[in-house]
Design an enzyme around this catalytic site. Structure first.
Site, PDB file in Angstrom:
ATOM      1  N   HIS A 185       0.841  -1.199   0.000  1.00  0.00           N
ATOM      2  CA  HIS A 185       0.000   0.000   0.000  1.00  0.00           C
ATOM      3  C   HIS A 185       0.876   1.250   0.000  1.00  0.00           C
ATOM      4  CE1 HIS A 185       1.182  -0.436   4.186  1.00  0.00           C
ATOM      5  NE2 HIS A 185       0.958   0.860   4.328  1.00  0.00           N
TER       6      HIS A 185
ATOM      7  N   ASP B  77       0.839   5.118   1.962  1.00  0.00           N
ATOM      8  CA  ASP B  77       0.151   5.775   3.085  1.00  0.00           C
ATOM      9  C   ASP B  77      -0.601   6.987   2.559  1.00  0.00           C
ATOM     10  OD1 ASP B  77       1.247   3.911   4.760  1.00  0.00           O
ATOM     11  OD2 ASP B  77       2.931   5.188   5.367  1.00  0.00           O
TER      12      ASP B  77
ATOM     13  N   HIS C 266       4.825   0.119   0.076  1.00  0.00           N
ATOM     14  CA  HIS C 266       5.520  -0.735   1.033  1.00  0.00           C
ATOM     15  C   HIS C 266       4.579  -1.805   1.577  1.00  0.00           C
ATOM     16  CE1 HIS C 266       3.806   2.751   3.092  1.00  0.00           C
ATOM     17  NE2 HIS C 266       3.701   2.000   4.188  1.00  0.00           N
TER      18      HIS C 266
ATOM     19  N   ARG D  24       6.317  -9.285  15.661  1.00  0.00           N
ATOM     20  CA  ARG D  24       7.019  -8.009  15.450  1.00  0.00           C
ATOM     21  C   ARG D  24       6.144  -6.876  15.980  1.00  0.00           C
ATOM     22  NH1 ARG D  24       6.543  -4.161  11.043  1.00  0.00           N
ATOM     23  NH2 ARG D  24       8.470  -2.966  10.832  1.00  0.00           N
TER      24      ARG D  24
HETATM   25  O1  LIG Z   1       4.532  -1.719  10.653  1.00  0.00           O
HETATM   26  C1  LIG Z   1       5.204  -1.153   9.821  1.00  0.00           C
HETATM   27  O2  LIG Z   1       6.427  -1.194   9.816  1.00  0.00           O
HETATM   28  C2  LIG Z   1       4.556  -0.400   8.689  1.00  0.00           C
HETATM   29  C3  LIG Z   1       3.130  -0.066   8.919  1.00  0.00           C
HETATM   30  C4  LIG Z   1       2.539   0.650   7.778  1.00  0.00           C
HETATM   31  O3  LIG Z   1       3.013   0.624   6.686  1.00  0.00           O
HETATM   32  C5  LIG Z   1       1.297   1.449   7.943  1.00  0.00           C
HETATM   33  O4  LIG Z   1       0.742   1.473   9.021  1.00  0.00           O
HETATM   34  O5  LIG Z   1       0.855   2.075   6.979  1.00  0.00           O
HETATM   35 FE   LIG Z   2       2.152   2.158   5.526  1.00  0.00          FE
END
Ligand SMILES: O=C(O)CCC(=O)C(=O)O
Ligand SMILES: [Fe+2]
Length: 517
Positions: free
Chosen positions: A229, A231, A285, A295
């Site tokens: 996606h 952001d 990403h 994690r």
């Molecule tokens: O958890 C992560 O490292 C990325 C989270 C992410 O990409 C988001 O919340 O948009």
């Molecule tokens: Fe993200």
């Protein structure tokens, strides 16, 4: 809020999570009772920066707008060092997050309520913090807390875990605002953005923190922690533990964003891309899940003012509120975010200033340059249905007359009339279509002076409307001849009609005299 949360003693230690004893803290969907205990011999320490790390490195203490701009044009994200956040605070935050996640699933659901929320299976949330119901549900292997920073005081209460979490988040949130402000100011300078826009383009009061836990998963290769996606924010600041799993897409490849001690990852979102006229990238990403370890990451997002208009040479003017509503509509309808594409101006769009963009119609083989729809700037768009109704309405008197007194001798006249209505009000009518009514009208004009007069007038209109099709230099004499002929023939037609009128009057006079004799 202030609810006392009862905790099972075996769940109180974050380490117990990693040893697989804490399945009851996972959402039921993520529990894997028969899965062997995860490996516990992992090295918990974060790695230092190495030369093999391809990510651009940005030092917040020595922020050079050009270097920052280059990183954001190239990657859309960078590793931030010298960020000024004490290491103790970063460690405390990770500890607090672990403690919170190790609460039983039901307690987590009860602890955070609107507009803060606990969610799992999807990161797509409505403004009130509830998951957007997707039509094509694909489960993301993640659970999380969504905390708008302005709502933090709501967490104040007797529950010790949420209270300590609140204290740490408050301090961390202040650091995040400072970071976002500095990075945005440097980027705005590099892009030459109007400084008066900064306040609405980066509204610190919109800051939210998302704390995520990605449970371990036996089917790690076939499961997504968070699907690919971009952001929606202006900027996002990611703070990840030592497990890793974050990847970015660049030059048709996925790159691992390795966890590195005492560094943060800053990535640009869709709003920054729009503000920069697509110069900077909202980077795609995703997060992979781990077979053995869960994690935890803590992400800060900051947005523009809800109602502030974002202007860009690449997109229609829009507000963040409209963007968010569109994203949610798309996710509900198709399961996917379409994002900025929804607001994109096509290549053929022309900006005429004052924020007005006109979509230039593309030439097509059948439609010519007129195209099927040349949008109006101010008037509402005319649709085929409207034009159909107009044609029908214009033809109505003629149709009624033909129905009441059918006269076969008049059929050519009526056809000419019907075509004229179509020419005036029809959908996508070319100038050449004037021949549709001129030809039948020429036939009836031979017998009837009234029709001849209509024919004469309409043939002038038709000839003039066709003139622009004769655009080559050698066709110019034809234009002149046509116009001259039309101009000269006008008085003759007037004489003819006067003579005809006189003839008619004489005939009537004769008739009257004859009758009276
Ligand atoms: O958890 C992560 O490292 C990325 C989270 C992410 O990409 C988001 O919340 O948009
Ligand atoms: Fe993200």
């Amino acid at each position: 809020m202030g609810k006392a949360i009862s905790m099972d003693s075996t769940l109180s230690s974050p380490k117990s999570q990693k040893m697989g004893w804490a399945q009851s803290s996972y959402p039921p969907h993520f529990r894997q009772p028969n899965y062997p205990n995860p490996r516990v011999d992992q090295d918990d320490s974060l790695q230092p920066i190495t030369d093999s790390d391809p990510l651009p490195l940005i030092d917040l203490q020595q922020l050079i707008p050009e270097k920052l701009g280059e990183a954001c044009r190239d990657w859309g994200l960078f590793r931030l060092v010298n960020h000024g956040i004490p290491l103790t605070l970063l460690n405390q935050l990770q500890d607090q997050a672990n403690k919170l996640f190790s609460l039983p699933f039901e307690s987590k659901q009860a602890l955070f309520t609107n507009p803060m929320s606990y969610f799992w299976g999807t990161p797509a949330l409505t403004p009130s913090g509830t998951a957007v119901a997707e039509s094509a549900q694909s489960i993301n292997w993640v659970e999380g807390f969504n905390v708008p920073l302005t709502q933090l005081p709501q967490l104040q209460g007797e529950d010790p875990i949420s209270d300590s979490f609140r204290c740490v988040l408050e301090e961390y949130g202040r650091h995040m605002s400072r970071l976002a402000r500095s990075v945005f100011a440097a980027l705005a300078m590099n892009l030459g953005l109007d400084p008066t826009l900064s306040e609405s383009y980066l509204s610190e009061s919109t800051g939210i923190i998302r704390v995520y836990r990605y449970p371990y998963c036996s089917e790690a290769s076939r499961t997504c922690g968070m699907e690919a996606h971009t952001d929606s924010s202006v900027l996002a600041v990611l703070n990840q533990d030592n497990v890793g799993g974050l990847q970015v897409f660049k030059d048709d490849e996925w790159f691992d964003i390795k966890p590195v001690a005492d560094t943060l990852i800053v990535n640009l979102g869709d709003m920054m891309q729009a503000m920069s006229n697509d110069e900077l990238k909202s980077v795609k990403h995703r997060v992979k899940v781990n077979r053995f370890e869960e994690r935890v990451s803590i992400c800060y997002f900051v947005f523009p003012m809800e109602d502030g208009v974002i202007r860009s040479s690449k997109y229609k003017p829009f507000t963040y509120k409209e963007f968010r509503a569109q994203v949610q509509e798309d996710i509900k309808a198709s399961g996917f975010k379409v994002g900025l594409e929804r607001f994109k101006l096509s290549n053929s769009s022309i900006s005429i200033g004052w924020g007005i963009h006109i979509q230039a119609p593309a030439a097509s083989f059948t439609g010519g340059l007129v195209g099927n729809s040349s949008p109006f700037v101010v008037l509402p768009q005319v649709t085929p249905l409207i034009t159909f109704m107009m044609v029908l309405l214009a033809m109505f008197p003629c149709l009624v007359k033909a129905w009441r007194e059918p006269r076969p001798g008049m059929i050519t006249r009526w056809v000419a009339y019907a075509y004229t209505c179509g020419f005036f009000f029809g959908w996508h009518v070319h100038e050449k279509a004037s021949l549709h009514f001129l030809i039948p009208l020429a036939i009836v004009a031979v017998h009837n002076l009234e029709d001849a007069r209509h024919y004469f007038l309409l043939s002038i209109v038709s000839c003039y409307s066709l003139l622009h099709l004769l655009f080559e230099a050698k066709e110019y004499p034809i234009k002149v001849l046509l116009v001259t002929w039309l101009g000269f023939s006008a008085p003759f037609s007037k004489i003819a009609s006067v003579q005809a009128a006189e003839k008619r009057e004489n005939a009537v006079l004769h008739l009257i005299l004859f009758n009276s004799v």
